[in-house]
Design a protein around this motif. Sequence first.
Motif, PDB file in Angstrom:
ATOM      1  N   TYR A 162       0.864  -1.173   0.000  1.00 16.95           N
ATOM      2  CA  TYR A 162       0.000   0.000   0.000  1.00 16.95           C
ATOM      3  C   TYR A 162       0.902   1.225   0.000  1.00 16.95           C
ATOM      4  N   ASN A 163       0.774   2.081  -0.989  1.00 17.69           N
ATOM      5  CA  ASN A 163       1.567   3.311  -1.019  1.00 17.69           C
ATOM      6  C   ASN A 163       0.874   4.360  -0.185  1.00 17.69           C
ATOM      7  N   ASN A 164       1.632   5.063   0.608  1.00 20.44           N
ATOM      8  CA  ASN A 164       1.109   6.152   1.429  1.00 20.44           C
ATOM      9  C   ASN A 164       1.767   7.440   0.996  1.00 20.44           C
ATOM     10  N   ASN A 165       1.370   7.915  -0.155  1.00 16.04           N
ATOM     11  CA  ASN A 165       2.000   9.110  -0.717  1.00 16.04           C
ATOM     12  C   ASN A 165       1.646  10.380   0.039  1.00 16.04           C
ATOM     13  N   ASN A 166       0.605  10.329   0.868  1.00 16.37           N
ATOM     14  CA  ASN A 166       0.218  11.535   1.590  1.00 16.37           C
ATOM     15  C   ASN A 166       1.038  11.747   2.856  1.00 16.37           C
ATOM     16  N   GLN A 167       1.898  10.800   3.199  1.00  9.27           N
ATOM     17  CA  GLN A 167       2.725  10.953   4.388  1.00  9.27           C
ATOM     18  C   GLN A 167       3.929  11.824   4.083  1.00  9.27           C
TER      19      GLN A 167
END
Length: 166
Positions: free
Chosen positions: A147-152
């Motif tokens: 799962y990519n968490n690009n908003n972090q």
Amino acid sequence: MAINWDEFDKDVDIENLEKDVQEASTKEFGDFEDVPSGKYEVKITKLELTKSKKGDPMLSVWFEIINGNNKGRLIFMNQLLVQGFQIHTANEFLRSLQTDEIIEFKGYSPYNILLLNIYEKIVNDEFELEYGENKKRYKTFKILQKYNNNNQEEVSSEEIKDTLGW
């Protein structure tokens, strides 16, 4: 020759270390049970080339469980890297992290750099980990999904090196 312990204090987060000591004091030594086999949503908090107790090169990976009954607990993967099949196992695991890095072993020094590059790319990602045992009762680690968490918030190489103490 006297040891300058102040140097250690500068390099260690004493406040967090004191907190860890306090938390550990509430448990009896040996009370830390292994995380049961199963599927967990995790983040990788450590991915590095290190040495085993015998001094052999080893891939060390720490998975922190991020939800469910075992939230906050750690799963440890330690893969020796002295034989071909061991390096192959580590390479397959690294490929499962789905970075654009070319996963190959060309020596321990280049492998260390590869691990640093991979960690930098996955530090904000979450994974579904299947954790279990094989027939010989060795621990198994399989990434089922990323799962990519690009908003972090992005973490820089320097922050990673500071965290790892380099």
